[in-house]
Design an enzyme around this catalytic site. Sequence first.
Site, PDB file in Angstrom:
ATOM      1  N   GLY A 135       0.864  -1.190   0.000  1.00 30.18           N
ATOM      2  CA  GLY A 135       0.000   0.000   0.000  1.00 30.18           C
ATOM      3  C   GLY A 135       0.894   1.231   0.000  1.00 30.18           C
ATOM      4  O   GLY A 135       2.049   1.171  -0.419  1.00 30.18           O
ATOM      5  N   ARG A 136       0.335   2.326   0.525  1.00 30.23           N
ATOM      6  CA  ARG A 136       1.113   3.583   0.538  1.00 30.23           C
ATOM      7  C   ARG A 136       2.435   3.418   1.280  1.00 30.23           C
ATOM      8  O   ARG A 136       3.502   3.794   0.791  1.00 30.23           O
ATOM      9  CB  ARG A 136       0.302   4.689   1.225  1.00 30.23           C
ATOM     10  N   ILE A 137       2.375   2.821   2.484  1.00 31.44           N
ATOM     11  CA  ILE A 137       3.594   2.722   3.302  1.00 31.44           C
ATOM     12  C   ILE A 137       4.539   1.683   2.710  1.00 31.44           C
ATOM     13  O   ILE A 137       5.749   1.917   2.602  1.00 31.44           O
ATOM     14  CB  ILE A 137       3.224   2.410   4.772  1.00 31.44           C
TER      15      ILE A 137
ATOM     16  N   SER B  61       3.437  -2.895  10.939  1.00 29.72           N
ATOM     17  CA  SER B  61       1.988  -2.775  10.714  1.00 29.72           C
ATOM     18  C   SER B  61       1.216  -2.841  12.032  1.00 29.72           C
ATOM     19  O   SER B  61       1.032  -1.815  12.693  1.00 29.72           O
ATOM     20  CB  SER B  61       1.540  -3.855   9.736  1.00 29.72           C
ATOM     21  N   ARG B  62       0.804  -4.018  12.448  1.00 32.61           N
ATOM     22  CA  ARG B  62       0.147  -4.220  13.739  1.00 32.61           C
ATOM     23  C   ARG B  62       0.656  -5.539  14.305  1.00 32.61           C
ATOM     24  O   ARG B  62       0.827  -6.520  13.561  1.00 32.61           O
ATOM     25  CB  ARG B  62      -1.377  -4.291  13.583  1.00 32.61           C
TER      26      ARG B  62
ATOM     27  N   GLU C 133       0.012  -4.231  23.403  1.00 33.26           N
ATOM     28  CA  GLU C 133       0.746  -2.995  23.700  1.00 33.26           C
ATOM     29  C   GLU C 133       0.075  -2.320  24.878  1.00 33.26           C
ATOM     30  O   GLU C 133      -1.149  -2.280  24.918  1.00 33.26           O
ATOM     31  CB  GLU C 133       0.739  -2.061  22.487  1.00 33.26           C
TER      32      GLU C 133
ATOM     33  N   HIS D 231       6.198   1.279  19.404  1.00 33.00           N
ATOM     34  CA  HIS D 231       5.250   1.714  18.360  1.00 33.00           C
ATOM     35  C   HIS D 231       5.517   3.176  17.943  1.00 33.00           C
ATOM     36  O   HIS D 231       4.716   4.068  18.201  1.00 33.00           O
ATOM     37  CB  HIS D 231       3.807   1.550  18.857  1.00 33.00           C
TER      38      HIS D 231
HETATM   39  C1  GLV Z   1      -0.172   4.036  13.748  1.00 32.19           C
HETATM   40  O1  GLV Z   1       0.131   2.925  14.045  1.00 32.19           O
HETATM   41  C2  GLV Z   1      -1.104   4.334  12.723  1.00 32.19           C
HETATM   42  O2  GLV Z   1      -1.872   3.445  12.322  1.00 32.19           O
HETATM   43  O3  GLV Z   1      -1.143   5.493  12.278  1.00 32.19           O
END
Ligand code: GLV
Length: 328
Positions: A157-159, A238-239, A268, A287
Amino acid sequence: MATPRIYITRPLPAPAMKLLEGAAEFRQWDREAEPVPRDVLLREIVDVDGIVCLITEKMDAEVIERARRCRVIAQVAVGYDNIDVDAATRRGILVTNTPGVLTETTADMAWAILMATARRVVEGDKFTRSGRWKTWELMGFTGQDIYGATLGIVGLGRIGAAIARRSAGFKMPLLYHNRRRAEALEQELGAAYRPLDDLLRESDFVVLATALTPETRHLIGERELGLMKPTAVLVNISRGPVIDQRALYRALVDRKIWAAGLDVFETEPVPMDDPLLRLDNVVIPPHLGSASIATRTKMATMAVENCLAGVTGRIPPNLVNPGAMESR
Ligand code: GLV
């Protein structure tokens, strides 16, 4: 029209707060380093028109039911897996996020973690401070080369694409896996699509940049880790739940993979008894993906703009659930 009321779940930078002047009344949880307690949140949101929240707030069906007047939930983040979007949509509550603005900052952090993990920067720093550095050792703290290594990105995706663009300077063959083929990006980046298993087998660095969804939860488990090279480095930007971290612990201990850099964690803040904390070949920032001063400030202003749009009957620029407008 009556002045809209907003609840904000954390202190925000001054430029974001300034937008509220004369535009809305607000109440706010005022502790920077402590999330709003659940009971306070449940009490505060009962009579507000809009909520600005962070990823730390579980905006589940109970919260959404209690927020009887609420028209918009404006998240200060691009990911919004902490919000029950379906419940919000059913109640006609708009949900917004902050895409785009954090892309480059987060891609920078993916690289910071990748390099720190490959070249053992954190471990080396701890060693220096401990006073154990007695001589320059030929093979001491040797790591993995980045230049020329194969980079595999899961989630283009974008990131993911911004992470990929940065690899050009390192002359890295680029692989990606994505729900949908991204032909235009394949052309632009010279990236080759791979089924996930092939990407895991072939990559020296695997970077996870996918959203957390029911499909991506525990996407990387024991079987997938078993496919990776014993010299491979896994990076998660990501997560946390995208990785089965129990399986990751075993894979690191058994040297199935070489190291991991985890900007995000399954739970977290990280529980202090988590076994991953005992391993030297894991880097765990708290994070920090989007954590530059400029980007976090922009995210906060964007969220306030989204919220003000929602409470004044306009369509927020970063609406994630257009279906909510039909439920009104
Ligand atoms: C941070 O984790 C975000 O989703 O912007």
